[in-house]
Design an enzyme around this catalytic site. Sequence first.
Site, mmCIF file in Angstrom:
data_model
loop_
_atom_site.group_PDB
_atom_site.id
_atom_site.type_symbol
_atom_site.label_atom_id
_atom_site.label_comp_id
_atom_site.label_asym_id
_atom_site.label_seq_id
_atom_site.Cartn_x
_atom_site.Cartn_y
_atom_site.Cartn_z
ATOM 1 N N TRP A 347 0.836 -1.204 0.000
ATOM 2 C CA TRP A 347 0.000 0.000 0.000
ATOM 3 C C TRP A 347 0.868 1.250 0.000
ATOM 4 O O TRP A 347 0.357 2.354 0.209
ATOM 5 C CB TRP A 347 -0.941 0.005 1.208
ATOM 6 N N ASP A 348 2.180 1.095 -0.246
ATOM 7 C CA ASP A 348 3.095 2.221 -0.139
ATOM 8 C C ASP A 348 2.762 3.347 -1.118
ATOM 9 O O ASP A 348 3.173 4.488 -0.913
ATOM 10 C CB ASP A 348 4.534 1.748 -0.352
ATOM 11 N N GLU A 486 0.122 -4.379 12.184
ATOM 12 C CA GLU A 486 0.782 -5.630 11.769
ATOM 13 C C GLU A 486 1.306 -6.479 12.928
ATOM 14 O O GLU A 486 1.530 -7.677 12.755
ATOM 15 C CB GLU A 486 1.917 -5.383 10.775
ATOM 16 N N LYS A 606 3.555 -1.863 16.085
ATOM 17 C CA LYS A 606 4.763 -1.749 15.268
ATOM 18 C C LYS A 606 4.873 -0.351 14.663
ATOM 19 O O LYS A 606 5.947 0.224 14.563
ATOM 20 C CB LYS A 606 4.717 -2.794 14.150
ATOM 21 N N GLN A 607 3.724 0.188 14.241
ATOM 22 C CA GLN A 607 3.711 1.456 13.520
ATOM 23 C C GLN A 607 2.331 2.078 13.690
ATOM 24 O O GLN A 607 1.438 1.478 14.289
ATOM 25 C CB GLN A 607 4.016 1.240 12.043
#
Length: 791
Positions: A347-348, A486, A606-607
């Site tokens: 999805w970047d 994630e 994680k983010q």
Amino acid sequence: MRGWIWEYEGYDPAQERLRESLCTLGNGYFATRGAAPECTADAVHYPGTYAAGCYNRLTSQIAGRRVENEDMVNLPNWLPLRFRVASGDWLSPDLHTVLDHHLSLRLREGTLERTVRYEAADGRCLAVRQLRLVHMGDPHLALLRTELTPQGWSGEIEVESALDGTVTNSGVERYRELSSRHLTHVHTGTSARGPVWLRCRTRTSDIRIGLAARTVVDAPAEAGTVKGDGRIARTFRVAVTDGHTVTVDKTVALHTSRDPAISDPLHAAVDRVRRAGDVDALLASHRTAWRQLWRNAEADVPGGAGAVLRLHLFHVLQTLSPHTAELDVGVPARGLHGEAYRGHVFWDELFVLPYLNLHFPEVSRALLTYRHRRLERACFAAADAGHRGAMYPWQSGSDGREETQWLHLNPRSGRWLPDHSRLEHHVGSAVAYNVWRYCEATGDTEFLHTKGAETVIQIARFWADVAVYDETLDRYRIRGVVGPDEYHEAYPGAAGPGLDDNAYTNVTAAWVLARALDVARTLPVTRRRDLFERIGLDRAETDVWEDVSRKLYIPFHEGVISQFAGYGDLAELDWEGYRKRYGDIRRLDRILEAEDDSVNRYQASKQADVLMLGYLFPPAELKELFGQLGYGLDDATWRRTVDHYLARTSHGSTLSSVVHGWVLARARGAGAWAFVQEALAGDIADVHGGTTGEGIHLGAMAGTVDLVQRGLTGLEARDDRLCFDPVPLPELSEYGFSIRYRGHWGVRLHLRQGELHITVPDSDEAPITVAVAGRTVSVAPGESCALTLPG
């Protein structure tokens, strides 16, 4: 950084992989890592070459099961050029004395210069200067010029210029157990008028590849040809004189069978290299192409931050140049710079297209067309899962099927573990978001009413179908997903993977449904009829969309938005204790798994997950979204939410610092610059411990540039106007850039000392409407204006 030059002094084997990634040269069609041409792939060096969209699929035996993976293929190596003194050993930085070594990546003109002085075993010194480019004007050409100068002696040198088809995909250590030999049927030869050539094909995707190389020495030389198994080389024995330079020019052409308007890639490569101009002509046309590219991508940010942003933008442009607009490719998460993530498309593009929309909209359109061409495959995936609409894969490659691996390796424990990231269905919302924002920025109603409408509507159908009504809540719920975080793939002790009501997933699904309804209402009547008939869509289905878009469930706990239902019941982690024990805990999931624990048990991310909502949507739009769903979201609730997750995020992704810098700049200001600095340093300092050597992080690089372009300015292309809502960031108080907007090329924007200056270049286009702090002005072509920003 010195001006527009990124430099490395000295030879450091431990840093070589990182430098190779950051010194990669490309043109949107193919790219080659910045490896030393005299070195082959080993534990230190990795001279990879990758063509956009060139994938191959292999099957491996891992942990007792057969696993299939599709990889972006490491193509035959065109770089090899080695040299030696008389009949000595071929000179190598790892085997011989390196007296000095210097790399200069020249961003303005897209070249890599390298100087090295070798001391051979017999004490003789040879100075080497190399200039390399991957041509930005002609996307099929590359050039390597090598200048060899004996110092303090005269005699003979030998030079070998080769094409090497024996390469494998071995650039990522944790993939070493996987099958890696993607090339087969390697043949080599020489053509009647000089160039050597190599042809091969990929094993399963059957992509044919042709390379041809022309090598010219500017001194009398005894020439020969050496053919080996999968390799061919021209050799030259040259008499040299102390202090006099011998120049070797190697020009290479690359074609694949994916190219349009060719009959055979080998014939096309041989013909192209024969017709290529000399070095001076190639350099001139290459520099012209880069000059024009920078003119359209202009960004003026002072100081060290500006220098790094230029490097980031350079790598974005090398991966996604105007040449990309002619290709059927997506956005590889690690650029064309290495083999991490196997070159897959995630999805970047969510972090990349907002920049491209305002500079190279034709590239954005091509990348969205890549998604539309794979819409049918996404619909197949949804149908196979028992749903309507389109379910886009978390990882994509050649044809749009799900490429997410079933197993991944934890290097800390050495164990292969199940990978459930294929449940990140929010990728579909990212595709729809990109379609909508592209059309807002460009006014491309033709795309919106055709490919765009079909894509957004099919993604909305999926969300409406997968949402399940809960009578006790009188709301719809989306179950069994994985969010952007994630880390969390399952509930503690659960028999299977998946989480319920991920807030990011549900809010963005509601947004997609609302936009699909907007599209359905505004489509021209005949176009709406044709589309609805073709995909079998009726009024009853769109009525359901309306209901779901207003009644999706968003969980809260302790006055903050919950990452997912039940998140607030998870245990708190001893963050300080883990930092003391391990130092770097970015990959906390790997640490806990190696301890036979699971990150699923903890409130640890994680983010950015929930906070991604503040990245995608301006504050007013986010409040409106929550209001549409029947929830209040005031500033205090959002600030509490930001603080809650800020204290519980390990930032195991380079994208996390981009999002946190963006969100903090708007939510509270304090702390934003620390995250901006980490985002800027992510790849150049390799803060994630070796990952940059496997390929740069393209989304993070584009995201830092867009942080200046849209994040700090509050720039939105909305309602046929440019809207600004700047936020102060004392560490970056002055900056400027140019954009392309609605037919206006080179609209210049500059922010300084509480003022926004806008200059619209002369043209026959209509004036631009600009809105700042409730004030609206019209700026005609050829005019400038200065607007005072709110204090």
